[in-house]
Scaffold this motif. Structure first.
Motif: not given
Length: 480
Positions: A8-12, A16-19, A67-68, A87-88
């Protein structure tokens, strides 16, 4: 668990963050407690494994993300892809201090799902769970899994099937396809992303005169090793798209895989592979093709005035793939045969044995076991062309007669598994599990945990032989 949330320290733009979206009626499938211990799960974590492996419980230390990436699928550019159902959900340290990804498969739709529903079904989850376990026990780097859960929720495929989730682990989910996506859609991210890949996964390359070339060579080496090991145990991945190979040379995203039974190198184990692109015999050359595509994504890292020289250097790196693969494969094959790899005739003799297995359609795994146990008469009796076998055996024994056969036989025992995950073994476990009975999953989990040791109390007759020739093979598809 000890978290190290570095992705998550990489460019957004890269995720995509989600539950997760849990399935209805989540229920326990199987839990890999020894892996949980290796990953430093607390007693509380282990007590809550069903909630964690079904997406009901996530962690404050890590926001789940998809991840994309992009990729070439069956040789064609497929454009943007990504974690369409995974999801990671964490990055944690194992007992050796290595960062390990926790990746939840079947966790629901993401922005990268395209036409998919974001789900996984029980049969595919069981196949991946058992295969990851089997490959790791065989000594082949692979994703592993802490556990899987089933549910009462139906998921539509060709028929309505039970939905399930798998919590798999890997030291790396960064694929060749990540670089393809960046190259196509966000080229400005390539330098930093590549630097992080080297820092995280190949820190020894940082001190090289040309770190990027050292990185490229290391990825080529590990990929060659992985595919050589697949060939040696008869594993066919089934769908070697560029988005299904990662940069650390560990097996990932094997759905329609298969272990060879009768030795047919051109066997198509994925019925969606209409042209036979990903057969067992093609895997080494497909590895080369995928690496070529990946290396091309690194070219923009060179300064304009250095680009031609950099392309030349990358090409020279790729030239090492074939000899590296052949070295790993040749050494491994000699061990399986009980022949010294330094002898000038060992490889020719080994290929003669493979030729017999192919022409006589003998079982790959058990034929090597018979050779290991010096059951030459049993092997000969299975042959129609006995003269071909006699010629081989004379040559084989002549090579071995002046060698330390005790040492060679020990190497054979360490290189030849008694058990592989045959498709009909997995299918029986799936059919029982779909009726709520996970006892066969447990039996296979235990059997495959020690594949190089004979386990008469656990094995069945079906574990050590292919299906009869008049029984149709289990057909596996990408539909999962």
């Amino acid at each position: 668990m000890h978290f190290n949330p570095r992705y998550a320290s990489l460019d957004s733009k890269l995720y995509h963050q989600q539950q997760p979206t849990p399935l209805r009626g989540a229920k326990a499938g199987h839990f890999n407690e020894s892996l949980a211990d290796e990953l430093q799960w607390s007693e509380e974590d282990k007590a809550n494994w069903v909630e964690i492996c079904s997406g009901q419980k996530t962690f404050s230390e890590f926001t789940p993300l998809a991840m994309v990436y992009a990729g070439h699928q069956f040789g064609q550019w497929a454009g943007q892809l990504g974690d369409g159902r995974g999801l990671l959900i964490g990055q944690i340290l194992n007992q050796q201090g290595q960062t390990i990804d926790l990746h939840l498969k079947g966790a629901g739709a993401t922005p990268y799902s395209r036409m998919g529903d974001g789900r996984a079904v029980l049969r595919s989850v069981i196949r991946e769970y058992l295969a990851g376990h089997a490959l790791n026990a065989l000594g082949i780097a692979s994703s592993h899994a802490v556990g899987f859960t089933t549910s009462t929720q139906g998921v539509q495929r060709e028929t309505l099937e039970l939905g399930a989730m798998l919590l798999r682990t890997s030291e790396c989910h960064i694929r060749f396809g990540h670089f393809e996506w960046i190259n196509q859609y966000a080229p400005e991210l390539l330098p930093e992303f590549t630097q992080k890949c080297i820092e995280w996964h190949y820190p020894e390359c940082l001190n090289a005169e040309q770190p990027i070339l050292a990185f490229a060579q290391a990825v080529i080496d590990r990929t060659a090793l992985m595919i050589a090991q697949w060939q040696l145990v008869g594993f066919a991945h089934g769908v070697m798209n560029t988005d299904n190979l990662n940069i650390t040379g560990s097996t990932l995203d094997f759905g329609p895989y298969g272990f060879l039974e009768r030795f047919r190198p051109n066997w198509i184990n994925n019925h969606s592979d209409y042209q036979g692109r990903y057969t067992y015999q093609n895997q080494p050359s497909i590895g080369h093709w995928n690496l070529w595509k990946w290396l091309n994504t690194l070219i923009p890292l060179a300064k304009p005035e250095d680009k031609e020289q950099f392309k030349h250097d990358l090409a020279q790196c790729l030239e090492q793939y074939e000899p590296t693969f052949l070295q790993y494969y040749g050494q491994g094959l000699c061990k399986k045969m009980g022949l010294p790899n330094f002898h000038k005739d060992s490889l020719d003799c080994s290929f003669a044995f493979l030729g017999i297995l192919q022409s006589e359609q003998l079982d790959y795994t058990q034929s090597f076991i018979r050779l290991q146990q010096h059951e030459y008469k049993a092997l000969r009796d299975d042959c129609i062309d006995v003269q071909q076998f006699d010629n081989f055996l004379t040559r084989y024994q002549n090579i071995r007669q002046h060698q330390d056969t005790d040492e060679l036989d020990l190497a054979m025992q360490q290189a030849n598994p008694h058990y592989i995950l045959r498709n009909h073994m997995a299918q029986k476990a799936i059919e029982l599990a779909e009726r709520g009975d996970f006892s066969e999953v447990e039996r296979l989990f235990q059997l495959l945990n020690q594949p190089y040791q004979k386990q008469p109390d656990l094995e069945t007759e079906q574990d050590i032989a292919p299906l009869p020739s008049d029984v149709p093979e289990v057909v596996v598809s990408c539909s999962s």
